[in-house]
Design a protein around this motif. Structure first.
Motif, PDB file in Angstrom:
ATOM      1  N   VAL A  17       0.836  -1.200   0.000  1.00  0.00           N
ATOM      2  CA  VAL A  17       0.000   0.000   0.000  1.00  0.00           C
ATOM      3  C   VAL A  17       0.870   1.249   0.000  1.00  0.00           C
ATOM      4  O   VAL A  17       0.693   2.160  -0.826  1.00  0.00           O
ATOM      5  CB  VAL A  17      -0.931   0.011   1.233  1.00  0.00           C
ATOM      6  N   PHE A  18       1.828   1.298   0.916  1.00  0.00           N
ATOM      7  CA  PHE A  18       2.672   2.490   1.036  1.00  0.00           C
ATOM      8  C   PHE A  18       3.613   2.641  -0.166  1.00  0.00           C
ATOM      9  O   PHE A  18       3.893   3.762  -0.605  1.00  0.00           O
ATOM     10  CB  PHE A  18       3.468   2.448   2.334  1.00  0.00           C
ATOM     11  N   ASP A  19       4.090   1.532  -0.706  1.00  0.00           N
ATOM     12  CA  ASP A  19       4.939   1.607  -1.901  1.00  0.00           C
ATOM     13  C   ASP A  19       4.158   2.193  -3.070  1.00  0.00           C
ATOM     14  O   ASP A  19       4.690   2.989  -3.861  1.00  0.00           O
ATOM     15  CB  ASP A  19       5.457   0.221  -2.284  1.00  0.00           C
ATOM     16  N   PHE A  20       2.893   1.805  -3.195  1.00  0.00           N
ATOM     17  CA  PHE A  20       2.080   2.330  -4.291  1.00  0.00           C
ATOM     18  C   PHE A  20       1.842   3.827  -4.117  1.00  0.00           C
ATOM     19  O   PHE A  20       1.947   4.601  -5.076  1.00  0.00           O
ATOM     20  CB  PHE A  20       0.743   1.592  -4.356  1.00  0.00           C
ATOM     21  N   ILE A  21       1.524   4.248  -2.892  1.00  0.00           N
ATOM     22  CA  ILE A  21       1.322   5.677  -2.640  1.00  0.00           C
ATOM     23  C   ILE A  21       2.595   6.444  -2.946  1.00  0.00           C
ATOM     24  O   ILE A  21       2.566   7.504  -3.588  1.00  0.00           O
ATOM     25  CB  ILE A  21       0.874   5.922  -1.187  1.00  0.00           C
ATOM     26  N   GLU A  22       3.741   5.916  -2.511  1.00  0.00           N
ATOM     27  CA  GLU A  22       5.017   6.584  -2.749  1.00  0.00           C
ATOM     28  C   GLU A  22       5.293   6.754  -4.238  1.00  0.00           C
ATOM     29  O   GLU A  22       5.768   7.789  -4.690  1.00  0.00           O
ATOM     30  CB  GLU A  22       6.150   5.785  -2.099  1.00  0.00           C
ATOM     31  N   ALA A  23       4.959   5.740  -5.008  1.00  0.00           N
ATOM     32  CA  ALA A  23       5.247   5.782  -6.445  1.00  0.00           C
ATOM     33  C   ALA A  23       4.273   6.651  -7.231  1.00  0.00           C
ATOM     34  O   ALA A  23       4.627   7.176  -8.285  1.00  0.00           O
ATOM     35  CB  ALA A  23       5.234   4.356  -7.009  1.00  0.00           C
ATOM     36  N   HIS A  24       3.048   6.848  -6.714  1.00  0.00           N
ATOM     37  CA  HIS A  24       2.012   7.490  -7.524  1.00  0.00           C
ATOM     38  C   HIS A  24       1.296   8.658  -6.846  1.00  0.00           C
ATOM     39  O   HIS A  24       0.316   9.158  -7.400  1.00  0.00           O
ATOM     40  CB  HIS A  24       0.972   6.441  -7.934  1.00  0.00           C
ATOM     41  N   TYR A  25       1.759   9.111  -5.686  1.00  0.00           N
ATOM     42  CA  TYR A  25       1.034  10.168  -4.961  1.00  0.00           C
ATOM     43  C   TYR A  25       0.879  11.440  -5.782  1.00  0.00           C
ATOM     44  O   TYR A  25      -0.054  12.213  -5.594  1.00  0.00           O
ATOM     45  CB  TYR A  25       1.764  10.509  -3.647  1.00  0.00           C
ATOM     46  N   HIS A  26       1.791  11.665  -6.719  1.00  0.00           N
ATOM     47  CA  HIS A  26       1.779  12.899  -7.512  1.00  0.00           C
ATOM     48  C   HIS A  26       0.853  12.811  -8.723  1.00  0.00           C
ATOM     49  O   HIS A  26       0.800  13.733  -9.534  1.00  0.00           O
ATOM     50  CB  HIS A  26       3.201  13.201  -7.988  1.00  0.00           C
ATOM     51  N   GLN A  27       0.115  11.698  -8.843  1.00  0.00           N
ATOM     52  CA  GLN A  27      -0.742  11.496 -10.009  1.00  0.00           C
ATOM     53  C   GLN A  27      -2.222  11.679  -9.698  1.00  0.00           C
ATOM     54  O   GLN A  27      -3.079  11.281 -10.479  1.00  0.00           O
ATOM     55  CB  GLN A  27      -0.504  10.087 -10.578  1.00  0.00           C
ATOM     56  N   GLY A  28      -2.544  12.280  -8.571  1.00  0.00           N
ATOM     57  CA  GLY A  28      -3.944  12.517  -8.242  1.00  0.00           C
ATOM     58  C   GLY A  28      -4.683  11.260  -7.822  1.00  0.00           C
ATOM     59  O   GLY A  28      -5.893  11.155  -8.020  1.00  0.00           O
ATOM     60  N   ILE A  29      -3.980  10.291  -7.239  1.00  0.00           N
ATOM     61  CA  ILE A  29      -4.612   9.030  -6.859  1.00  0.00           C
ATOM     62  C   ILE A  29      -5.583   9.209  -5.691  1.00  0.00           C
ATOM     63  O   ILE A  29      -5.480  10.151  -4.921  1.00  0.00           O
ATOM     64  CB  ILE A  29      -3.565   7.958  -6.499  1.00  0.00           C
ATOM     65  N   THR A  30      -6.512   8.279  -5.571  1.00  0.00           N
ATOM     66  CA  THR A  30      -7.499   8.272  -4.497  1.00  0.00           C
ATOM     67  C   THR A  30      -7.494   6.905  -3.825  1.00  0.00           C
ATOM     68  O   THR A  30      -6.785   5.981  -4.253  1.00  0.00           O
ATOM     69  CB  THR A  30      -8.908   8.546  -5.042  1.00  0.00           C
ATOM     70  N   LEU A  31      -8.321   6.773  -2.788  1.00  0.00           N
ATOM     71  CA  LEU A  31      -8.477   5.497  -2.106  1.00  0.00           C
ATOM     72  C   LEU A  31      -8.820   4.384  -3.092  1.00  0.00           C
ATOM     73  O   LEU A  31      -8.261   3.278  -3.016  1.00  0.00           O
ATOM     74  CB  LEU A  31      -9.580   5.612  -1.042  1.00  0.00           C
ATOM     75  N   CYS A  32      -9.741   4.638  -4.011  1.00  0.00           N
ATOM     76  CA  CYS A  32     -10.159   3.600  -4.968  1.00  0.00           C
ATOM     77  C   CYS A  32      -9.000   3.138  -5.836  1.00  0.00           C
ATOM     78  O   CYS A  32      -8.873   1.946  -6.144  1.00  0.00           O
ATOM     79  CB  CYS A  32     -11.306   4.107  -5.842  1.00  0.00           C
ATOM     80  N   ASP A  33      -8.139   4.048  -6.238  1.00  0.00           N
ATOM     81  CA  ASP A  33      -6.978   3.677  -7.043  1.00  0.00           C
ATOM     82  C   ASP A  33      -6.053   2.738  -6.275  1.00  0.00           C
ATOM     83  O   ASP A  33      -5.566   1.739  -6.813  1.00  0.00           O
ATOM     84  CB  ASP A  33      -6.191   4.926  -7.451  1.00  0.00           C
ATOM     85  N   VAL A  34      -5.793   3.078  -5.018  1.00  0.00           N
ATOM     86  CA  VAL A  34      -4.919   2.245  -4.193  1.00  0.00           C
ATOM     87  C   VAL A  34      -5.552   0.878  -3.987  1.00  0.00           C
ATOM     88  O   VAL A  34      -4.884  -0.160  -4.078  1.00  0.00           O
ATOM     89  CB  VAL A  34      -4.634   2.917  -2.836  1.00  0.00           C
ATOM     90  N   ALA A  35      -6.863   0.853  -3.721  1.00  0.00           N
ATOM     91  CA  ALA A  35      -7.564  -0.404  -3.487  1.00  0.00           C
ATOM     92  C   ALA A  35      -7.489  -1.323  -4.703  1.00  0.00           C
ATOM     93  O   ALA A  35      -7.207  -2.522  -4.583  1.00  0.00           O
ATOM     94  CB  ALA A  35      -9.023  -0.127  -3.119  1.00  0.00           C
ATOM     95  N   VAL A  36      -7.731  -0.774  -5.889  1.00  0.00           N
ATOM     96  CA  VAL A  36      -7.646  -1.571  -7.110  1.00  0.00           C
ATOM     97  C   VAL A  36      -6.225  -2.094  -7.311  1.00  0.00           C
ATOM     98  O   VAL A  36      -6.015  -3.261  -7.659  1.00  0.00           O
ATOM     99  CB  VAL A  36      -8.080  -0.737  -8.338  1.00  0.00           C
ATOM    100  N   ALA A  37      -5.239  -1.250  -7.053  1.00  0.00           N
ATOM    101  CA  ALA A  37      -3.845  -1.628  -7.286  1.00  0.00           C
ATOM    102  C   ALA A  37      -3.381  -2.755  -6.374  1.00  0.00           C
ATOM    103  O   ALA A  37      -2.601  -3.611  -6.794  1.00  0.00           O
ATOM    104  CB  ALA A  37      -2.942  -0.403  -7.098  1.00  0.00           C
TER     105      ALA A  37
END
Length: 313
Positions: free
Chosen positions: A202-222
């Motif tokens: 979860v945290f690795d995904f946020i770190e890699a994509h936080y600058h792309q306008g991601i939301t909870l749903c994006d993280v959940a799908v990933a």
């Protein structure tokens, strides 16, 4: 390429109702699995990994709420769309179902057409989310930090998620025109995220994509969880929601960029994934007590004083 039929699990203790739904779904081209109680339904879901689950709420031994809770706690079944069937339609029942992470809620008696519409909507939503995210990842630009932050703040060696004041020594050498020391002063690679192995993905995904306008749903799908399950899991282990962690990571990036370069607030907001600079400014002020430009002036002044102290050492 031929697409295999979608697999639907129906958990219903009433034999007549269950068989009616199973036969109707089979006639529409679905692969079906039936279970006559909650425990059998969980076992079938874990064994067959259906594309969608339809479940009665009122059943002996284990009710539908317990079935949903169990499936949401298993990473393999957590993201499977889940539709409740029930004879009750009170607001309390509907709220409980949604809070547990149900995707839809149909009251009995429901016609086959109503069930088919609900299934189609859930499956289409799931497919759309997966396709959208796949396209987003394919087109995603590199992270502001992954693309070497020295392009923004020359002379500063950056570790991901580092504290703001730790850049002073290397920054000072560059800003003053002096030669940097023979051994380059690198900032520690210190993440803002807690070390929790179960949440690393979860945290690795946020770190890699936080600058792309991601939301909870994006993280959940990933990471393969439902949004409700992921929210509960992260909050239980960290005391913060997924969205809070996304904002915290953006705020860490904002502090560094504001303090170490002269780009406009608008450009920094866009680089951090904000479409609206006003939204960025509001969030920044909520976290720091000052608007971005005022915070920048205050902390750049502090940095200059620290640089002078370093130069005089």
């Amino acid at each position: 390429m031929h697409e295999s039929p979608k697999k639907i699990l129906v958990i219903e203790d009433d034999n007549v109702t269950r068989n009616l739904y199973l036969k109707g779904l089979e006639a529409k081209g679905f692969d079906t699995i039936g279970a006559d109680n909650g425990l059998a339904g969980i076992q079938q879901a874990q064994e067959h990994i259906p594309d969608l689950v339809i479940c009665d709420i009122t059943m002996p031994d284990m009710d539908g709420y317990s079935v949903l809770t169990t499936l949401r706690q298993d990473p393999v079944t957590a993201i499977i769309p889940f539709i409740f069937l029930t004879g009750s339609s009170t607001k309390a029942d509907v709220r409980k179902a949604m809070e547990l992470g149900a995707d839809d809620y149909l009251t009995k008696p429901s016609t086959l057409d109503e069930l088919l519409r609900a299934i189609a909507i859930r499956l289409q939503k799931q497919a759309t989310l997966q396709y959208w995210w796949a396209m987003k990842l394919e087109k995603a630009p590199q992270s502001v930090f992954a693309d070497n932050t020295t392009a923004i703040a020359e002379g500063v060696s950056v570790g991901v998620g580092v504290g703001d004041s730790e850049a002073v020594a290397t920054l000072g050498a560059s800003a003053s025109g002096r030669e940097a020391p023979d051994t380059e002063i690198m900032m520690p690679h210190k993440s803002i995220f807690p070390y929790i192995p179960q949440l690393k993905e979860v945290f690795d995904f946020i770190e890699a994509h936080y600058h792309q306008g991601i939301t909870l749903c994006d993280v959940a799908v990933a990471v393969g969880y439902s949004p409700a399950y992921l929210t509960n899991r992260v909050a239980k282990q960290t005391g913060e929601t997924v969205n809070c962690w996304i904002v915290k990571r953006r705020m860490a990036g904002a502090r560094f960029l504001l303090q170490n370069n002269d780009q406009t607030v608008e450009k920094i907001a866009k680089a951090l994934g904000y479409q609206d600079v006003s939204h960025f400014s509001r969030q920044f002020r909520q976290h720091h007590g000052l608007p971005p430009q005022a915070w920048r002036k205050e902390h750049q002044l502090v940095s200059q004083k620290q640089v002078k102290l370093w130069q005089n050492c």
